[in-house]
Structures are given as structure tokens and as C-alpha cells.
Design a protein around this motif. Structure first.
Motif, PDB file in Angstrom:
ATOM      1  N   CYS A  30      30.012   7.771  23.899  1.00 54.84           N
ATOM      2  CA  CYS A  30      29.156   8.935  24.098  1.00 54.84           C
ATOM      3  C   CYS A  30      28.823   9.108  25.580  1.00 54.84           C
ATOM      4  CB  CYS A  30      27.877   8.794  23.280  1.00 54.84           C
ATOM      5  SG  CYS A  30      28.153   8.894  21.497  1.00 54.84           S
ATOM      6  N   ALA A  31      28.608   7.993  26.270  1.00 60.85           N
ATOM      7  CA  ALA A  31      28.298   8.065  27.699  1.00 60.85           C
ATOM      8  C   ALA A  31      29.496   8.567  28.499  1.00 60.85           C
ATOM      9  CB  ALA A  31      27.865   6.690  28.214  1.00 60.85           C
ATOM     10  N   ALA A  32      30.702   8.275  28.017  1.00 63.63           N
ATOM     11  CA  ALA A  32      31.914   8.708  28.711  1.00 63.63           C
ATOM     12  C   ALA A  32      32.150  10.207  28.574  1.00 63.63           C
ATOM     13  CB  ALA A  32      33.121   7.945  28.176  1.00 63.63           C
ATOM     14  N   PRO A  35      33.426  11.598  22.836  1.00 61.22           N
ATOM     15  CA  PRO A  35      33.644  10.713  21.686  1.00 61.22           C
ATOM     16  C   PRO A  35      34.606  11.298  20.667  1.00 61.22           C
ATOM     17  CG  PRO A  35      31.485  11.765  21.576  1.00 61.22           C
ATOM     18  CD  PRO A  35      32.039  12.066  22.932  1.00 61.22           C
ATOM     19  N   GLY A  36      34.849  12.612  20.734  1.00 57.71           N
ATOM     20  CA  GLY A  36      35.804  13.215  19.816  1.00 57.71           C
ATOM     21  C   GLY A  36      37.198  12.622  19.941  1.00 57.71           C
ATOM     22  N   LEU A  37      37.579  12.194  21.133  1.00 55.98           N
ATOM     23  CA  LEU A  37      38.879  11.548  21.311  1.00 55.98           C
ATOM     24  C   LEU A  37      38.940  10.217  20.577  1.00 55.98           C
ATOM     25  CD1 LEU A  37      39.585  12.235  25.105  1.00 55.98           C
ATOM     26  CD2 LEU A  37      40.662  13.322  23.116  1.00 55.98           C
ATOM     27  N   GLU A  38      37.828   9.484  20.601  1.00 54.45           N
ATOM     28  CA  GLU A  38      37.767   8.212  19.881  1.00 54.45           C
ATOM     29  C   GLU A  38      37.850   8.446  18.376  1.00 54.45           C
ATOM     30  OE1 GLU A  38      37.827   5.247  21.032  1.00 54.45           O
ATOM     31  OE2 GLU A  38      37.356   5.457  23.166  1.00 54.45           O
ATOM     32  N   LYS A  39      37.209   9.491  17.898  1.00 56.80           N
ATOM     33  CA  LYS A  39      37.259   9.785  16.474  1.00 56.80           C
ATOM     34  C   LYS A  39      38.672  10.152  16.044  1.00 56.80           C
ATOM     35  CE  LYS A  39      34.586  12.153  12.907  1.00 56.80           C
ATOM     36  NZ  LYS A  39      33.500  11.175  12.717  1.00 56.80           N
ATOM     37  N   GLU A  40      39.332  10.973  16.860  1.00 51.74           N
ATOM     38  CA  GLU A  40      40.710  11.349  16.561  1.00 51.74           C
ATOM     39  C   GLU A  40      41.620  10.126  16.537  1.00 51.74           C
ATOM     40  OE1 GLU A  40      44.182  14.058  18.638  1.00 51.74           O
ATOM     41  OE2 GLU A  40      42.086  14.719  18.757  1.00 51.74           O
ATOM     42  N   ALA A  41      41.432   9.211  17.476  1.00 51.25           N
ATOM     43  CA  ALA A  41      42.240   7.995  17.514  1.00 51.25           C
ATOM     44  C   ALA A  41      42.001   7.153  16.266  1.00 51.25           C
ATOM     45  CB  ALA A  41      41.917   7.187  18.766  1.00 51.25           C
ATOM     46  N   TRP A  42      40.737   7.087  15.832  1.00 47.94           N
ATOM     47  CA  TRP A  42      40.414   6.303  14.627  1.00 47.94           C
ATOM     48  C   TRP A  42      41.081   6.908  13.400  1.00 47.94           C
ATOM     49  CZ3 TRP A  42      38.214   7.149   9.889  1.00 47.94           C
ATOM     50  CH2 TRP A  42      37.841   6.015   9.172  1.00 47.94           C
TER      51      TRP A  42
END
Length: 211
Positions: A30-32, A35-42
Motif C-alpha cells: 500500500c505504501a508503494a 497494491p492492485g499489481l500485487e493482487k493481480e499477481a496473486w
């Protein structure tokens, strides 16, 4: 749910990695700023390694609700609750959300039944979930936790009580007995459209009044 239909999640949910990352990693994501990119990767990794991990429901072509689910090993946040861990024979229902305009029509139960049908084919015996027993009352409530009362209303039973975060369980053979109830709720909401025509993991290109 696929990488394409992931975009149909409500924006706050599309950007939320509460379940997909451990608390420290989620805070960093979230600080970066994205976070949507992290969700897509997951979602991509889980689809490749395990299979379907979410379902969307559409009414007249509009996204009306969704659920996400996975084995607890894929859900780092699942170990952060006082009522952890999830049972070894169960998948974790991470969240369940119905858009306010479509609430009260039985869509939440339909989504859970869709998950149950999917998991039974994979040989999984139960669904478990962490509910929020104080949903709507506490100012610090995480928005991606569903009310404990919702899970109880669709057949879950409490397996580990807690004043805030009870762990609940639904035996999948119980979920299969809902067919007539679900069909009645859907008929009441949408007329002659069948459950199978509305509950699908990919958004239909067109929608007619007869499904």
C-alpha cells in the motif's frame, strides 16, 4: 474470476491485498502505491497452481457481487487471526461482497453455493471463514471481512468462537441441499433466469431478459 474479470471488482476491493499478503507485506504494498499489481499477481499465481479462486455474479450485465477463496496456504493473512488456523480439510472463503443495490435477494447464498460446487469437484470437504462479529460497530473494522451473521445465515456453523473474529465452517454436503432455496430466490429477483445462467466466473457478452 479471471485476470480479465478482476477489473469488475469494486475499486476498493480491486486494490485490496488484505488477504493475499501478510500484514507487513500488505502495508508495504500500500505504501508503494499500487497494491492492485500485487493482487493481480496473486490471482495469476493461484489460478495457475490451484485453479479458480473467485466467482463474480452479474445482474443485467452489471457486476453485483463476488467471492474469493483459496487453500489457507495461499492466504498469508489466514494465520493472523486469534482463531487460526483453518482446518486442513477446508478451503478458506476470504471474502463475500454483494453490491448494496442488489443486497437481500439471495445473491450471497448463490455465490457461496457456486463455491461449494466448485470445491466438491476438487475433493474438498468444507469451507471455512473468519467472520466479523462486530461488523458495523467497530471503527477499526477491516472492510474486507464479511459479517459473521452473513455466514451463519447461509449455513455456516461456529467452530471456534471469539468475541470479534469467530471461525466458521460449512460442510459442503450441506450447501448442496440449497438448490431449491436458491432457485426460488433467483426466480423472485430475476424472473425466469436460471441460477446456472447468472452464476458464472466470466462476464457474459450480452444479457437478455430470459437469460
Amino acid at each position: 474470476m479471471t485476470l480479465d474479470t478482476l477489473e469488475d471488482l469494486p475499486r476498493p476491493c480491486r486494490q485490496c491485498v488484505y488477504w493475499e499478503l501478510d500484514p507487513v507485506s500488505a502495508e508495504r504494498a500500500c505504501a508503494a502505491g499500487d497494491p492492485g499489481l500485487e493482487k493481480e499477481a496473486w490471482v495469476s499465481q493461484t489460478l495457475l497452481e490451484w485453479g479458480s479462486c473467485g466467482k463474480l455474479i452479474y445482474v443485467d450485465g452489471m457486476p453485483a457481487g463476488f467471492v474469493m477463496f483459496a487453500p489457507p496456504a495461499y492466504v498469508p493473512r489466514s494465520m493472523a487471526f486469534p482463531t487460526s488456523p483453518v482446518s486442513a480439510d477446508a478451503a478458506l472463503l476470504m471474502n463475500a461482497h454483494v453490491v448494496t443495490a442488489f443486497a437481500g435477494g439471495g445473491l450471497g447464498r448463490m455465490l457461496v453455493q457456486g463455491v461449494a460446487r466448485d470445491l466438491i469437484k476438487r475433493g474438498i470437504k468444507a469451507i471455512e471463514a473468519f467472520g466479523d462479529a462486530k461488523f458495523g460497530d467497530a471503527p477499526d473494522e477491516p472492510g474486507c471481512l464479511a459479517p459473521a451473521d452473513f455466514f451463519l445465515s447461509v449455513g455456516f456453523k461456529t467452530v471456534r468462537p471469539h468475541p470479534r473474529y469467530p471461525r466458521l465452517r460449512l460442510e459442503l454436503r450441506t450447501a448442496l441441499s440449497w438448490k431449491s432455496d436458491v432457485e426460488y430466490a433467483l426466480e423472485k429477483l430475476l424472473g425466469s433466469m436460471s441460477p446456472e445462467s447468472i452464476l458464472r466466473p466470466v462476464r457474459p457478452a450480452t444479457r437478455t431478459s430470459n437469460g
